[in-house]
Scaffold this motif. Structure first.
Motif, PDB file in Angstrom:
ATOM      1  N   ILE A  46       0.838  -1.207   0.000  1.00 29.94           N
ATOM      2  CA  ILE A  46       0.000   0.000   0.000  1.00 29.94           C
ATOM      3  C   ILE A  46       0.871   1.254   0.000  1.00 29.94           C
ATOM      4  CG2 ILE A  46      -1.632   1.329   1.397  1.00 29.94           C
ATOM      5  CD1 ILE A  46      -2.882  -1.359   2.227  1.00 29.94           C
ATOM      6  N   ALA A  47       1.958   1.237   0.775  1.00 32.46           N
ATOM      7  CA  ALA A  47       2.862   2.388   0.816  1.00 32.46           C
ATOM      8  C   ALA A  47       3.520   2.622  -0.542  1.00 32.46           C
ATOM      9  CB  ALA A  47       3.931   2.169   1.888  1.00 32.46           C
ATOM     10  N   VAL A  48       3.949   1.553  -1.199  1.00 35.31           N
ATOM     11  CA  VAL A  48       4.593   1.690  -2.514  1.00 35.31           C
ATOM     12  C   VAL A  48       3.606   2.219  -3.550  1.00 35.31           C
ATOM     13  CG1 VAL A  48       5.586   0.369  -4.435  1.00 35.31           C
ATOM     14  CG2 VAL A  48       6.403  -0.002  -2.108  1.00 35.31           C
ATOM     15  N   LEU A  49       2.374   1.701  -3.545  1.00 32.78           N
ATOM     16  CA  LEU A  49       1.356   2.203  -4.475  1.00 32.78           C
ATOM     17  C   LEU A  49       1.100   3.689  -4.255  1.00 32.78           C
ATOM     18  CD1 LEU A  49      -1.333  -0.650  -4.542  1.00 32.78           C
ATOM     19  CD2 LEU A  49       0.135   0.072  -6.425  1.00 32.78           C
ATOM     20  N   PHE A  93       0.889  -0.088 -12.725  1.00 33.99           N
ATOM     21  CA  PHE A  93       1.600  -0.831 -11.690  1.00 33.99           C
ATOM     22  C   PHE A  93       0.651  -1.418 -10.646  1.00 33.99           C
ATOM     23  CE2 PHE A  93       4.306  -1.229  -7.858  1.00 33.99           C
ATOM     24  CZ  PHE A  93       5.246  -2.110  -8.380  1.00 33.99           C
ATOM     25  N   ASN A  94      -0.553  -0.851 -10.534  1.00 33.37           N
ATOM     26  CA  ASN A  94      -1.512  -1.444  -9.584  1.00 33.37           C
ATOM     27  C   ASN A  94      -1.842  -2.882  -9.964  1.00 33.37           C
ATOM     28  OD1 ASN A  94      -2.862  -0.706 -11.900  1.00 33.37           O
ATOM     29  ND2 ASN A  94      -4.543   0.337 -10.864  1.00 33.37           N
ATOM     30  N   LEU A  95      -1.911  -3.166 -11.278  1.00 36.66           N
ATOM     31  CA  LEU A  95      -2.153  -4.545 -11.718  1.00 36.66           C
ATOM     32  C   LEU A  95      -0.935  -5.426 -11.421  1.00 36.66           C
ATOM     33  CD1 LEU A  95      -4.145  -6.422 -13.214  1.00 36.66           C
ATOM     34  CD2 LEU A  95      -2.983  -5.806 -15.327  1.00 36.66           C
ATOM     35  N   THR A  96       0.254  -4.882 -11.646  1.00 38.65           N
ATOM     36  CA  THR A  96       1.476  -5.620 -11.315  1.00 38.65           C
ATOM     37  C   THR A  96       1.549  -5.923  -9.828  1.00 38.65           C
ATOM     38  OG1 THR A  96       2.607  -4.482 -13.132  1.00 38.65           O
ATOM     39  CG2 THR A  96       3.999  -5.580 -11.503  1.00 38.65           C
ATOM     40  N   MET A  97       1.080  -4.965  -9.014  1.00 37.13           N
ATOM     41  CA  MET A  97       1.113  -5.175  -7.564  1.00 37.13           C
ATOM     42  C   MET A  97       0.205  -6.328  -7.137  1.00 37.13           C
ATOM     43  SD  MET A  97       2.469  -4.394  -4.735  1.00 37.13           S
ATOM     44  CE  MET A  97       3.286  -2.807  -4.909  1.00 37.13           C
ATOM     45  N   LEU A  98      -0.909  -6.540  -7.837  1.00 39.95           N
ATOM     46  CA  LEU A  98      -1.760  -7.689  -7.514  1.00 39.95           C
ATOM     47  C   LEU A  98      -0.997  -8.992  -7.678  1.00 39.95           C
ATOM     48  CD1 LEU A  98      -5.222  -6.806  -9.145  1.00 39.95           C
ATOM     49  CD2 LEU A  98      -4.458  -6.405  -6.797  1.00 39.95           C
ATOM     50  N   LYS A  99      -0.163  -9.072  -8.702  1.00 42.21           N
ATOM     51  CA  LYS A  99       0.622 -10.285  -8.928  1.00 42.21           C
ATOM     52  C   LYS A  99       1.720 -10.423  -7.881  1.00 42.21           C
ATOM     53  CE  LYS A  99      -0.169  -9.810 -13.896  1.00 42.21           C
ATOM     54  NZ  LYS A  99       0.466  -9.541 -15.193  1.00 42.21           N
ATOM     55  N   ILE A 100       2.343  -9.310  -7.558  1.00 37.95           N
ATOM     56  CA  ILE A 100       3.375  -9.341  -6.516  1.00 37.95           C
ATOM     57  C   ILE A 100       2.783  -9.815  -5.190  1.00 37.95           C
ATOM     58  CG2 ILE A 100       4.856  -7.864  -5.105  1.00 37.95           C
ATOM     59  CD1 ILE A 100       5.395  -6.203  -7.640  1.00 37.95           C
ATOM     60  N   ALA A 114     -11.000   1.048  -4.161  1.00 39.31           N
ATOM     61  CA  ALA A 114     -10.986   2.452  -4.575  1.00 39.31           C
ATOM     62  C   ALA A 114      -9.559   2.989  -4.596  1.00 39.31           C
ATOM     63  CB  ALA A 114     -11.849   3.282  -3.620  1.00 39.31           C
ATOM     64  N   PHE A 115      -8.782   2.706  -3.547  1.00 40.51           N
ATOM     65  CA  PHE A 115      -7.386   3.143  -3.483  1.00 40.51           C
ATOM     66  C   PHE A 115      -6.574   2.510  -4.600  1.00 40.51           C
ATOM     67  CE2 PHE A 115      -3.093   2.102  -2.020  1.00 40.51           C
ATOM     68  CZ  PHE A 115      -2.585   3.363  -1.761  1.00 40.51           C
TER      69      PHE A 115
END
Length: 518
Positions: free
Chosen positions: A140-143, A177-184, A401-402
């Motif tokens: 969350i902090a990185v996003l 990158f939000n989509l990439t974060m889901l994979k991470i 939402a975030f």
């Protein structure tokens, strides 16, 4: 047993269908008249509405993307058949890193570095009691930091600033990158689950698994992989897998690794060819529509919005949601088609038409289905599942939402969705209980459901226009005077549409029962 009806079902369905068709034709005429009337005041390119930047960019890059996906799938299948699993995974890794470098230019160093950082963090926290919490808070902090800084495109980077500014690539890395974060997060949480030896959602036997050919998608998701597969090569191959990198749909690490070992075979060539044809039809529907009505341009024009009547504004809002559905259907199905052709099954987003949902929960299960399943696995169940459903919807929708963007109107949307889904869930559970069987047997029960569905559709339209359309508050609708006709015709249309949906759901339930019996 079906409830008795006042008159034969087929006549009622025909009546509602005719009424809905008539009202839709009236709406189309209103939209067409507005497009002709205000065409000279709209920022059009030729005769097509390309005001939506996401659609404009996808449409412009469709040719090169198609060629790239065909080449990727062809090479991938050669590696899979002739060079073995290790080489195939290596191809996924190298092609993914190369693709990221091509689309992001020098700024590819950011997603690549963050992916490596999270890989290290995941392994550091894999046996830690609060490892999942650390991973979530870091993500969350990185996003937040990457989005609030605009991906550092405007920052003065030390030593290499000129090089970065001259090589910005085709697509800003932080946008997707939000989509990439889901994979991470999926990899990190699947790894944590592997070492805890406690499956989040154990898989129940199903008909597809009993055939013994290939595991079903649910089994792939919920079955941990071998320890060696949680290495850096498979991880990076998954995070930067080319067909699903730009837009999704998303999938879990366990499912992806399973597909690398055993490709999907349940959706064969016939399905893929039919799926391609369906994609072409949806693409042409959107293209033809945007050449005749300018829904995006009309709603984005402040000059036009100031002179719209309540009825015209409501019609524009309704058709905006339809245009969004078509746009996302084209984009998501394009990339899903590439993944299926490569042997990687991912869930179908938009599994129902936008106009074929009359419950809030059902809408979100079908709209972004792959993300919904991701949320169920990694948030809903760990937060207590159905036992804590009355409160866990708040952190889930606020995260959604975030995750979409750091905007106040999206936070309003998330809160609205959470607030309205709670009473719907409680009422659904109450009316499905055995004590309410007397009401379900009454002939008027389905009309009560249709009335409730009408209110749900109104809530969904308003909230989604606030979150993803052009409204910033519900006051944009209610600030107009004399909206009684809008409410009247809206109620009639939504009631008739919901009545048809209820009949469709009953028919689907009957078909499922017949399949179980046979």
């Amino acid at each position: 047993m079906t409830a008795p009806r006042y008159f034969p079902r087929r006549y009622e369905v025909l009546f509602h269908a005719g009424l809905v068709f008539y009202l839709v034709v009236l709406q189309w005429d209103i939209l067409r008249d507005l497009s002709v009337k205000y065409k000279d005041f709209l920022p059009l390119r030729g005769s097509v509405d390309l005001t939506d930047t996401q659609w404009k960019d996808f449409r412009a890059g469709l040719g090169p993307l198609t060629i790239a996906m065909v080449i990727f799938v062809a090479i991938s299948q050669c590696f899979r058949r002739f060079l073995g699993r290790g080489a195939h995974t290596g191809f996924y890794l190298l092609s993914g890193v190369g693709f990221v470098a091509y689309v992001h230019g020098a700024y590819a160093v950011f997603p690549l570095s963050l992916a490596v950082m999270f890989y290290s963090l995941a392994h550091l926290c894999k046996r830690f009691a609060y490892g999942r919490s650390v991973i979530w808070m870091t993500a969350i902090a990185v996003l937040y930091i990457s989005d609030s800084n605009g991906g550092w495109y405007k920052a003065n980077l030390p030593f290499f600033d000129d090089f970065f500014k001259a090589n910005q690539g085709l697509y800003r890395w932080h946008v997707g990158f939000n989509l990439t974060m889901l994979k991470i997060l999926s990899f990190s949480l699947d790894l944590n689950e592997f070492y805890k030896k406690t499956p989040v959602n154990p898989h129940s036997p199903c008909a597809e698994c009993s055939k013994g050919d290939t595991p079903c998608y649910s089994l792939r998701v919920n079955t941990p992989r071998q320890e060696a597969e949680y290495g850096v090569v498979m991880y990076l191959a998954y995070v930067f897998y080319v067909p699903l990198y730009i837009a999704g749909p998303t999938t879990t690490f366990n499912a992806f690794a399973s597909h690398v070992e055993v490709p999907q075979r349940s959706l064969g060539l016939r399905y893929i060819l039919m799926y391609t044809w369906r994609w072409v039809v949806v693409f042409l529907m959107l293209e033809v529509g945007l050449n005749h009505v300018y829904v995006w341009a009309l709603l984005k024009s402040q000059l036009v919005r100031r002179v719209l009547s309540p009825m015209e504004f409501a019609v524009l809002g309704f058709w905006l949601l339809n245009a969004l559905w078509l746009k996302f259907a084209v984009i998501w199905r394009f990339f899903r088609l590439a993944a299926l052709s490569d042997g990687v099954e991912v869930l179908e987003n938009l599994s129902r038409c936008v106009n074929d949902n009359y419950t809030i929960a059902g809408f979100w299960r079908n709209w972004h289905r792959s993300f919904n399943k991701w949320l169920v696995r990694y948030m809903y169940i760990p937060l207590g599942g159905s036992k804590t459903q009355t409160w866990n919807v708040f952190p889930i929708f606020l995260f959604v939402a975030f995750w979409h963007d750091l905007e106040l109107h999206l936070l309003k949307w998330g809160l609205l969705m959470a607030v309205f889904i709670i009473p719907e869930t409680l009422l659904t559970s109450r009316f499905a209980s055995p004590s309410m069987s007397w009401l379900r047997s009454k002939p008027y029960y389905r009309y009560l459901k249709a009335i409730a569905g009408t209110f749900n559709i109104t809530i969904l339209m308003t909230a989604n226009l606030i979150g993803f359309g052009s409204l910033h508050t519900a006051g944009d609708l209610t600030s107009y005077s004399s909206i009684s006709w809008v409410v009247f015709f809206g109620f009639i249309e939504f009631f008739s549409a919901t009545s048809i949906m209820i009949e469709v759901r009953e028919y689907e339930a009957e078909q499922e029962e017949r399949l179980k019996v046979s």
